[in-house]
Design an enzyme around this catalytic site. Structure first.
Site, PDB file in Angstrom:
ATOM      1  N   TYR A   1     -13.771   6.063 -14.375  1.00  0.00           N
ATOM      2  CA  TYR A   1     -13.433   5.060 -13.364  1.00  0.00           C
ATOM      3  C   TYR A   1     -13.990   3.684 -13.746  1.00  0.00           C
ATOM      4  CZ  TYR A   1     -13.853   2.561  -8.912  1.00  0.00           C
ATOM      5  OH  TYR A   1     -13.806   1.619  -7.927  1.00  0.00           O
TER       6      TYR A   1
ATOM      7  N   ILE B   1     -26.770  16.662  -1.041  1.00  0.00           N
ATOM      8  CA  ILE B   1     -27.276  15.596  -1.919  1.00  0.00           C
ATOM      9  C   ILE B   1     -27.098  16.070  -3.353  1.00  0.00           C
ATOM     10  CG2 ILE B   1     -29.342  14.349  -2.666  1.00  0.00           C
ATOM     11  CD1 ILE B   1     -30.366  14.485   0.197  1.00  0.00           C
TER      12      ILE B   1
ATOM     13  N   ARG C   1     -23.721  15.017 -10.521  1.00  0.00           N
ATOM     14  CA  ARG C   1     -22.326  15.036 -10.966  1.00  0.00           C
ATOM     15  C   ARG C   1     -22.129  14.069 -12.141  1.00  0.00           C
ATOM     16  NH1 ARG C   1     -19.185  14.100  -5.409  1.00  0.00           N
ATOM     17  NH2 ARG C   1     -20.562  12.294  -5.433  1.00  0.00           N
TER      18      ARG C   1
ATOM     19  N   GLY D   1     -21.095  11.083 -14.528  1.00  0.00           N
ATOM     20  CA  GLY D   1     -20.823   9.662 -14.307  1.00  0.00           C
ATOM     21  C   GLY D   1     -21.661   9.027 -13.216  1.00  0.00           C
TER      22      GLY D   1
ATOM     23  N   ASP E   1       0.866  -1.190   0.000  1.00  0.00           N
ATOM     24  CA  ASP E   1       0.000   0.000   0.000  1.00  0.00           C
ATOM     25  C   ASP E   1       0.899   1.235   0.000  1.00  0.00           C
ATOM     26  OD1 ASP E   1      -3.220   0.356   1.226  1.00  0.00           O
ATOM     27  OD2 ASP E   1      -1.926   2.110   0.926  1.00  0.00           O
ATOM     28  N   ASN E   2       0.498   2.255  -0.761  1.00  0.00           N
ATOM     29  CA  ASN E   2       1.312   3.480  -0.802  1.00  0.00           C
ATOM     30  C   ASN E   2       0.832   4.523   0.208  1.00  0.00           C
ATOM     31  OD1 ASN E   2      -1.014   4.426  -1.929  1.00  0.00           O
ATOM     32  ND2 ASN E   2      -0.099   5.175  -3.830  1.00  0.00           N
TER      33      ASN E   2
ATOM     34  N   THR F   1      -4.491   6.774   0.163  1.00  0.00           N
ATOM     35  CA  THR F   1      -5.783   6.938   0.845  1.00  0.00           C
ATOM     36  C   THR F   1      -5.908   5.966   2.019  1.00  0.00           C
ATOM     37  OG1 THR F   1      -6.792   5.480  -0.804  1.00  0.00           O
ATOM     38  CG2 THR F   1      -7.089   7.836  -1.133  1.00  0.00           C
TER      39      THR F   1
HETATM   40  C1  UD1 Z   1     -19.163   3.927  -5.403  1.00  0.00           C
HETATM   41  C2  UD1 Z   1     -17.702   4.239  -5.319  1.00  0.00           C
HETATM   42  C3  UD1 Z   1     -16.888   3.426  -6.229  1.00  0.00           C
HETATM   43  C4  UD1 Z   1     -17.239   1.990  -6.130  1.00  0.00           C
HETATM   44  C5  UD1 Z   1     -18.701   1.838  -6.355  1.00  0.00           C
HETATM   45  C6  UD1 Z   1     -19.075   0.393  -6.241  1.00  0.00           C
HETATM   46  C7  UD1 Z   1     -17.014   6.416  -4.766  1.00  0.00           C
HETATM   47  C8  UD1 Z   1     -16.861   7.817  -5.207  1.00  0.00           C
HETATM   48  N1  UD1 Z   1     -17.478   5.602  -5.641  1.00  0.00           N
HETATM   49  O1  UD1 Z   1     -19.754   4.637  -6.469  1.00  0.00           O
HETATM   50  O2  UD1 Z   1     -15.525   3.569  -5.903  1.00  0.00           O
HETATM   51  O3  UD1 Z   1     -16.549   1.259  -7.075  1.00  0.00           O
HETATM   52  O4  UD1 Z   1     -19.416   2.575  -5.410  1.00  0.00           O
HETATM   53  O5  UD1 Z   1     -18.789  -0.059  -4.972  1.00  0.00           O
HETATM   54  O6  UD1 Z   1     -16.755   6.046  -3.658  1.00  0.00           O
HETATM   55  N2  UD1 Z   1     -23.727  11.463  -2.972  1.00  0.00           N
HETATM   56  C9  UD1 Z   1     -24.405  12.542  -2.455  1.00  0.00           C
HETATM   57  N3  UD1 Z   1     -23.756  13.348  -1.551  1.00  0.00           N
HETATM   58  C10 UD1 Z   1     -22.469  13.142  -1.156  1.00  0.00           C
HETATM   59  C11 UD1 Z   1     -21.784  12.012  -1.699  1.00  0.00           C
HETATM   60  C12 UD1 Z   1     -22.449  11.202  -2.614  1.00  0.00           C
HETATM   61  O7  UD1 Z   1     -25.564  12.807  -2.800  1.00  0.00           O
HETATM   62  O8  UD1 Z   1     -21.960  13.907  -0.321  1.00  0.00           O
HETATM   63  C13 UD1 Z   1     -24.432  10.597  -3.935  1.00  0.00           C
HETATM   64  C14 UD1 Z   1     -23.659  10.374  -5.226  1.00  0.00           C
HETATM   65  O9  UD1 Z   1     -23.893  11.418  -6.128  1.00  0.00           O
HETATM   66  C15 UD1 Z   1     -24.225   9.029  -5.683  1.00  0.00           C
HETATM   67  C16 UD1 Z   1     -24.513   8.299  -4.375  1.00  0.00           C
HETATM   68  O10 UD1 Z   1     -24.552   9.310  -3.367  1.00  0.00           O
HETATM   69  O11 UD1 Z   1     -25.413   9.213  -6.396  1.00  0.00           O
HETATM   70  C17 UD1 Z   1     -23.469   7.273  -4.004  1.00  0.00           C
HETATM   71  O12 UD1 Z   1     -22.225   7.912  -4.051  1.00  0.00           O
HETATM   72  P1  UD1 Z   1     -20.851   7.219  -3.636  1.00  0.00           P
HETATM   73  O13 UD1 Z   1     -20.935   6.599  -2.309  1.00  0.00           O
HETATM   74  O14 UD1 Z   1     -19.807   8.249  -3.843  1.00  0.00           O
HETATM   75  O15 UD1 Z   1     -20.649   6.010  -4.603  1.00  0.00           O
HETATM   76  P2  UD1 Z   1     -20.937   5.659  -6.136  1.00  0.00           P
HETATM   77  O16 UD1 Z   1     -20.742   6.843  -6.976  1.00  0.00           O
HETATM   78  O17 UD1 Z   1     -22.232   4.948  -6.186  1.00  0.00           O
END
Ligand code: UD1
Length: 319
Positions: free
Chosen positions: A140, A204, A274, A276, A31-32, A35
């Site tokens: 990603y 959100i 956002r 993707g 691990d580097n 994170t």
């Molecule tokens: C996540 C992971 C990804 C992993 C995938 C499958 C991240 C960024 N992405 O994708 O590494 O491969 O699950 O396990 O960790 N959201 C909010 N407010 C916030 C943060 C997030 O509304 O403050 C929303 C996001 O826009 C998204 C949802 O919550 O719609 C889930 O977000 P997140 O937990 O970041 O994960 P994913 O993008 O689903």
């Protein structure tokens, strides 16, 4: 067995290391600490500090007598993948190639790979099965899928003089203890908990009606451990989710409730969607059930309580 866990100082990797050690395996961690945190490295594991992009570091880890690899190290944020696609590509793809090359060089026959549900993009039907075409909508998702393909293509190479057994886990939204409380780009469960613990408003993105399949880390580790020496999993891709569907709005309400708060007493703001961001994701987990007898055992409310206890403890003054 001696097992290399790349990314073993991170959230998912450190849990894998714990579970492997508990089963009597010897664990080497590469691990580097980009994170991950050294405090996550179990005392019984051997730690090599280094980057998967550095072939010398990967070779140093394999020098410890590695017999199988849990390849988890990676750039894990969709947001970062758009901000810095070259970084995402190099960590996720070149890093995987380095691990793979070292396996070939030393005839290491077993790799379990942390892929992602982001590979599916916008599936035609839900719950999504592993046979659904992959059409990632985030950079990603592209790099996670590309690494998966390199591994399976290598497993099929007719010129290899040893068996190379690959299993890829397309992980859905993994959550639990040790998920970062400081990384705003990773893991919405602990992002919301950290918001509340720091007294910041909750944000959100989009209307909050997007849904995710949240799966507890202990269940994820159980799936990987079952696969390790089970030939049914060789050459196979598995979805790892709980098979559920929870909206981000509901997650906010449940999280606030865990802290004895509600939207009446706590600021929740909405910002635009956002890039993707997938709208709805739910895993079909029948393949994992059938092949490995796996079941997600920790219900969401229980997993949230466990994560909450850890987060509160971690954020306590002097912790
Ligand atoms: C996540 C992971 C990804 C992993 C995938 C499958 C991240 C960024 N992405 O994708 O590494 O491969 O699950 O396990 O960790 N959201 C909010 N407010 C916030 C943060 C997030 O509304 O403050 C929303 C996001 O826009 C998204 C949802 O919550 O719609 C889930 O977000 P997140 O937990 O970041 O994960 P994913 O993008 O689903």
């Amino acid at each position: 067995m001696t097992i290399l866990v790349t990314g073993g100082a991170g959230f998912i990797g450190s849990h894998m290391a714990d579970h492997l050690l508990a089963r009597g395996h010897r664990v080497v961690i590469l691990d580097n600490l980009c994170t991950g945190f050294e405090e996550n490295v179990p005392a019984a594991a051997e730690f090599v500090k280094g980057d998967v992009r550095d072939p010398g570091a990967v070779a140093a880890a394999f020098d410890k007598g590695v017999e199988a690899v849990f390849h988890i190290a990676g750039q894990a944020s969709t947001i970062v993948s758009f901000d810095d696609p070259a970084e995402d590509l190099s960590v996720n793809v070149t890093g995987t190639l380095n691990v793979m090359n070292e396996c070939i060089r030393r005839r290491v026959t077993r790799v379990l790979y942390a892929s992602s549900m982001t590979a599916y993009g916008v599936p035609a039907k839900l719950p999504v099965t592993e046979d659904e075409p992959v059409r990632p909508i985030s950079y990603y998702g592209i790099t996670k899928e590309a690494a998966e393909r390199y591994l399976f293509a290598t497993a099929g190479r007719v010129d290899l003089d040893f068996d190379f057994h690959v299993t890829a886990f397309r992980m859905f939204n993994v959550y639990g203890e040790r998920q970062s409380l400081d990384n705003p780009y990773q893991g919405v469960v602990t992002i919301f908990m950290a918001n509340i613990l720091k007294g910041e408003p909750i944000t959100i993105f989009s209307d909050g009606e997007q849904t995710r399949d949240f799966v507890y880390i202990g269940d994820v580790a159980d799936a990987w451990l079952r696969a390790l020496d089970n030939p049914a999993s060789y050459g196979t891709v598995y979805n790892v989710g709980a098979g559920g569907s929870i909206s981000i709005n509901r997650l906010v309400d449940v999280t606030l409730d865990c802290f004895g708060k509600s939207r009446e007493t706590y600021e929740v703001r909405y910002l635009p969607e956002r890039p993707g961001d997938q709208r709805h994701m739910t895993a079909d987990i029948s393949r994992l059930r059938t092949d490995l007898g796996w079941e997600p055992r920790v219900p969401f409310d229980d997993g949230m309580q466990r994560t909450l206890r850890w987060a509160v403890n971690k954020s306590a003054p002097g912790a």
